[in-house]
Design a protein around this motif. Sequence first.
Motif, mmCIF file in Angstrom:
data_model
loop_
_atom_site.group_PDB
_atom_site.id
_atom_site.type_symbol
_atom_site.label_atom_id
_atom_site.label_comp_id
_atom_site.label_asym_id
_atom_site.label_seq_id
_atom_site.Cartn_x
_atom_site.Cartn_y
_atom_site.Cartn_z
ATOM 1 N N ARG A 14 24.010 -26.408 32.385
ATOM 2 C CA ARG A 14 25.082 -25.498 32.791
ATOM 3 C C ARG A 14 24.932 -25.238 34.288
ATOM 4 O O ARG A 14 23.942 -24.647 34.724
ATOM 5 C CB ARG A 14 25.007 -24.180 32.008
ATOM 6 N N HIS A 45 31.735 -22.345 30.340
ATOM 7 C CA HIS A 45 30.871 -21.161 30.345
ATOM 8 C C HIS A 45 29.618 -21.328 29.491
ATOM 9 O O HIS A 45 28.741 -20.470 29.510
ATOM 10 C CB HIS A 45 31.656 -19.935 29.880
ATOM 11 N N HIS A 94 38.986 -24.189 26.797
ATOM 12 C CA HIS A 94 38.482 -22.825 26.620
ATOM 13 C C HIS A 94 38.314 -22.450 25.151
ATOM 14 O O HIS A 94 37.823 -21.376 24.835
ATOM 15 C CB HIS A 94 39.416 -21.824 27.299
#
Length: 295
Positions: free
Chosen positions: A197, A166, A133
């Motif tokens: 993605r 993300h 992250h």
Amino acid sequence: MSRKRVAEPGPLSEHVPGRKKACWGILTSQGSWADRSPLHEAASQGRLLALRTLLAQGYHTNIVTIDHVSPLHEACLSGHVACVRALINAGANVNAATIDGATPLYNCCASGSAACMELLLQNGAHTHTTHAHFPSALHEACKRGYSQCVESLLSHGADPDYGVAHLGSALYMSCLHRHTECSRILLHSGAKVNVGRDSDSPLHAAVRQDSADQASVLLDYGADVYLRDSNNQRAVELAPPGGKTHQLLLTFEVAPRTLCQLCRLHIRTVIGPSRLKQLPVLPLPSLLTHYLEYT
């Protein structure tokens, strides 16, 4: 990368028991930290003489702010090569991370300083963080179009297919922001051309930006025009009608890849990204080497 400051502590009564002595935001009784030091300011402004003087006076190289920003973070964000070198020579942690996960290497990619980046990589900086992250230096370079930084990261072992949940792949990021040269470098290093993605491919991203140059490079490296995004649409359905990108895709669909192109793509896939850089040292005719390298 955050540079927020905290309010200066108010005056403390001399008669408060166990009062902690504060100096430039540093709680000296606990060896802790609170705000920017003169060393941060010198590194940020590129004042090499002042920085060396402060280090000689005993300022700790790895002193950090409340956001865990080190002087090395500041020097990299401002692109001051001499200050970066001085801090590293004084023992600065090249892999220090802020509370947001930004490293000095990430700051180099934010500022586009390939020279600062080379110094960090030569002194043990990690090309990727251990936390998925945390911000990715490779993605940041692709987002901003700093192709030299992308090349430097890949030459020091960065994975061209490194993905962030993300954000998607680095290739997807470069397509999303219309940086064709970054896309070309990633693909040349073996990045998977159809990984973006989720169900959105790099070609989908390039077409949405109506970037014919990007789409052309992706097609050369094997992009699948029949992939569908989350809305079940192919790339050609996303292209502005009548535009250059739309015409490129229509032409490609009626004149698919030649056998020569298909062979090149297959050979490169078999060789694999980790060994593509060894092509020039293989005992191959130069014509074949250039063919496999797209040169």
